[in-house]
Motif scaffolding. Structure first.
Motif, mmCIF file in Angstrom:
data_model
loop_
_atom_site.group_PDB
_atom_site.id
_atom_site.type_symbol
_atom_site.label_atom_id
_atom_site.label_comp_id
_atom_site.label_asym_id
_atom_site.label_seq_id
_atom_site.Cartn_x
_atom_site.Cartn_y
_atom_site.Cartn_z
ATOM 1 N N LYS A 178 -39.638 -29.415 6.597
ATOM 2 C CA LYS A 178 -40.398 -28.818 5.503
ATOM 3 C C LYS A 178 -40.633 -27.322 5.669
ATOM 4 O O LYS A 178 -40.734 -26.592 4.695
ATOM 5 N N ASN A 179 -40.765 -26.848 6.898
ATOM 6 C CA ASN A 179 -41.115 -25.450 7.119
ATOM 7 C C ASN A 179 -39.936 -24.618 7.607
ATOM 8 O O ASN A 179 -40.111 -23.576 8.224
ATOM 9 N N SER A 180 -38.747 -25.083 7.362
ATOM 10 C CA SER A 180 -37.558 -24.394 7.833
ATOM 11 C C SER A 180 -36.816 -23.746 6.674
ATOM 12 O O SER A 180 -36.930 -24.173 5.523
ATOM 13 N N TYR A 181 -36.052 -22.706 7.006
ATOM 14 C CA TYR A 181 -35.201 -22.078 6.007
ATOM 15 C C TYR A 181 -33.913 -22.886 5.890
ATOM 16 O O TYR A 181 -33.180 -23.049 6.861
ATOM 17 N N LEU A 182 -33.639 -23.407 4.717
ATOM 18 C CA LEU A 182 -32.467 -24.247 4.479
ATOM 19 C C LEU A 182 -31.389 -23.450 3.760
ATOM 20 O O LEU A 182 -31.682 -22.630 2.890
ATOM 21 N N LYS A 183 -30.156 -23.731 4.110
ATOM 22 C CA LYS A 183 -29.046 -22.989 3.528
ATOM 23 C C LYS A 183 -27.836 -23.899 3.366
ATOM 24 O O LYS A 183 -27.466 -24.625 4.289
ATOM 25 N N ILE A 184 -27.217 -23.880 2.184
ATOM 26 C CA ILE A 184 -25.973 -24.612 1.957
ATOM 27 C C ILE A 184 -24.819 -23.787 2.517
ATOM 28 O O ILE A 184 -24.648 -22.626 2.149
ATOM 29 N N LEU A 185 -24.031 -24.387 3.405
ATOM 30 C CA LEU A 185 -22.890 -23.680 3.982
ATOM 31 C C LEU A 185 -21.607 -23.923 3.199
ATOM 32 O O LEU A 185 -20.854 -22.996 2.925
ATOM 33 N N CYS A 186 -21.328 -25.173 2.862
ATOM 34 C CA CYS A 186 -20.092 -25.472 2.145
ATOM 35 C C CYS A 186 -20.152 -26.878 1.568
ATOM 36 O O CYS A 186 -20.994 -27.697 1.964
ATOM 37 N N CYS A 187 -19.267 -27.154 0.631
ATOM 38 C CA CYS A 187 -19.129 -28.497 0.070
ATOM 39 C C CYS A 187 -17.699 -28.674 -0.422
ATOM 40 O O CYS A 187 -17.043 -27.714 -0.825
ATOM 41 N N ASP A 188 -17.216 -29.900 -0.366
ATOM 42 C CA ASP A 188 -15.850 -30.211 -0.785
ATOM 43 C C ASP A 188 -15.676 -31.726 -0.708
ATOM 44 O O ASP A 188 -16.668 -32.457 -0.650
ATOM 45 N N CYS A 189 -14.429 -32.190 -0.655
ATOM 46 C CA CYS A 189 -14.145 -33.618 -0.492
ATOM 47 C C CYS A 189 -13.251 -33.824 0.724
ATOM 48 O O CYS A 189 -12.306 -33.056 0.942
ATOM 49 N N VAL A 190 -13.557 -34.840 1.530
ATOM 50 C CA VAL A 190 -12.710 -35.221 2.659
ATOM 51 C C VAL A 190 -12.645 -36.736 2.726
ATOM 52 O O VAL A 190 -13.451 -37.444 2.122
ATOM 53 N N SER A 191 -11.686 -37.224 3.504
ATOM 54 C CA SER A 191 -11.514 -38.660 3.673
ATOM 55 C C SER A 191 -12.460 -39.191 4.745
ATOM 56 O O SER A 191 -12.651 -38.569 5.789
ATOM 57 N N ASP A 192 -13.054 -40.340 4.469
ATOM 58 C CA ASP A 192 -13.904 -41.030 5.433
ATOM 59 C C ASP A 192 -13.015 -41.933 6.280
ATOM 60 O O ASP A 192 -12.345 -42.827 5.752
ATOM 61 N N PHE A 193 -12.978 -41.709 7.604
ATOM 62 C CA PHE A 193 -12.111 -42.495 8.484
ATOM 63 C C PHE A 193 -12.389 -43.993 8.386
ATOM 64 O O PHE A 193 -11.501 -44.816 8.597
ATOM 65 N N ARG A 194 -13.621 -44.374 8.053
ATOM 66 C CA ARG A 194 -13.981 -45.791 8.023
ATOM 67 C C ARG A 194 -13.298 -46.538 6.890
ATOM 68 O O ARG A 194 -12.936 -47.709 7.029
ATOM 69 N N THR A 195 -13.133 -45.862 5.751
ATOM 70 C CA THR A 195 -12.598 -46.532 4.565
ATOM 71 C C THR A 195 -11.320 -45.905 4.029
ATOM 72 O O THR A 195 -10.593 -46.539 3.264
ATOM 73 N N GLY A 196 -11.048 -44.653 4.409
ATOM 74 C CA GLY A 196 -9.901 -43.940 3.859
ATOM 75 C C GLY A 196 -10.175 -43.326 2.502
ATOM 76 O O GLY A 196 -9.302 -42.678 1.919
ATOM 77 N N MET A 197 -11.391 -43.508 1.977
ATOM 78 C CA MET A 197 -11.742 -42.978 0.658
ATOM 79 C C MET A 197 -12.152 -41.514 0.754
ATOM 80 O O MET A 197 -12.788 -41.098 1.724
ATOM 81 N N ASN A 198 -11.784 -40.731 -0.270
ATOM 82 C CA ASN A 198 -12.227 -39.349 -0.359
ATOM 83 C C ASN A 198 -13.637 -39.305 -0.928
ATOM 84 O O ASN A 198 -13.902 -39.896 -1.986
ATOM 85 N N LEU A 199 -14.528 -38.621 -0.235
ATOM 86 C CA LEU A 199 -15.921 -38.532 -0.661
ATOM 87 C C LEU A 199 -16.369 -37.069 -0.696
ATOM 88 O O LEU A 199 -15.962 -36.273 0.155
ATOM 89 N N PRO A 200 -17.222 -36.712 -1.652
ATOM 90 C CA PRO A 200 -17.812 -35.373 -1.640
ATOM 91 C C PRO A 200 -18.751 -35.239 -0.437
ATOM 92 O O PRO A 200 -19.427 -36.192 -0.059
#
Length: 328
Positions: free
Chosen positions: A70-92
């Motif tokens: 709650k008292n920390s400075y938050l910052k978005i670094l990046c976002c995209d889609c990659v494959s989840d090794f568990r299922t092989g599905m691409n997820l944001p």
């Protein structure tokens, strides 16, 4: 900077195009529609789709992830889609930085599922800030460079690993069968003077001075430096996508595609150039393998926001377009 100031800055909102939707991530206190807990720091998500009738983007669904810091400075670094090794599905995914206190930075990667539920897939702390150079690969695997040394963390290890091998660059990270997570990158070769021609050109020197290698995180050793990409191409390669791998007589063989500084897409089979496609635009920066109803093609994105599709079967470009040209 206070948390309130951070929430109002533009860098706290990111857009991502995925599966025909525009996904909007935003760090804030409260919800998009001024509903819900107004004082809880959190990550909000909106899924938007294009309505051809009204020619506008309309909201499809929303989601929320509560952040405990709650008292920390938050910052978005990046976002995209990659494959989840568990299922092989691409997820944001989205990577968030949290400055907990002086010289202590926490990072976490969240997967966004189709139900708009967030899953904290990776989390780690560092004594320094990741200002640039952070990359996320399938797995997920997070890779970064600090003082000429590469570090990474994967969903399989769950801890930060120092890459002991001295890569000059890392082009691809992925999982190969029973070898686990591997890194494919370039290293500089320390060649003696007699290995050069008497008067090498600058380009020849560049070709001879770098070599592609495959490094295993599990065994911490180079498992292959042959049958990948010929040294003559090393200085012009800008992006690599591994299509297939196999072990033949205890030797790793690879099928991959690569983008070059000469605006080409090249297919390599076991270290030998197989096909070349001269791309229609300059500065290609990413390439993805796409399956369109059984037809495979490579989707190449350019820094100019142009996109080109190349057939996998004949390596010919067949479609070019401007991103969002039909929607805006």
């Amino acid at each position: 900077m206070t948390s309130k100031q951070a929430m109002s800055s533009k860098e706290q909102e990111r857009l991502l195009c995925c599966n025909g939707e525009v996904i909007v991530f935003r760090l804030s206190k409260g919800s998009f529609a001024d509903k819900g807990p107004a004082e809880i720091p959190g990550l909000h998500v909106r899924r938007m789709v294009f309505d051809r009738g009204t020619r506008t983007f309309v909201q499809k669904s929303t989601g929320f992830f509560s952040i405990k810091e709650k008292n920390s400075y938050l910052k978005i670094l990046c976002c995209d889609c990659v494959s989840d090794f568990r299922t092989g599905m691409n997820l944001p995914y989205i990577v968030i930085q949290c400055n907990e206190k002086k010289n202590v930075f926490k990072y976490f990667l969240l997967f966004l599922h189709s139900t708009n539920k967030f899953e904290k897939r990776l989390s780690f702390r560092l004594g320094h800030e990741l200002k640039d150079g952070l990359r996320v690969f399938n797995g997920p695997v997070i890779l970064w460079k600090h003082f000429k040394t590469f570090f990474c963390i994967s969903s399989q290890t769950g801890k930060v690993i120092t890459v002991s091998f001295k890569f000059s660059s890392v082009e691809w990270v992925g999982e190969i069968g029973n070898l686990g997570v591997v890194l494919l990158g370039q290293k500089k070769c320390d060649l003696s003077e007699e290995e050069y021609t008497p008067k090498p050109s600058k380009s020849d020197y560049a070709f001879c001075n770098t070599k592609f290698c495959v490094y295993s995180l599990e065994s911490e050793e180079v498992i292959s430096d042959t049958y990948i990409i010929p040294p003559a191409y090393s200085s012009v390669i800008t992006c690599v996508h591994v299509c297939a791998t196999e072990i033949v007589n205890s030797q790793l063989r690879m099928s991959l595609i690569a983008l070059t500084r000469k605006d080409q897409l090249i297919s390599f089979q076991n270290g030998t150039p197989k096909s070349v496609c001269q791309l229609p635009f300059a500065d290609p920066h990413t390439v993805q393998l796409m399956d369109s109803g059984g037809d495979l093609f490579f989707l190449v994105s350019f820094r100019s926001s142009e996109v080109c599709a190349v057939w996998e079967k004949n390596f010919q470009g067949f479609c070019t377009s401007k991103l969002f040209s039909n929607a805006l």
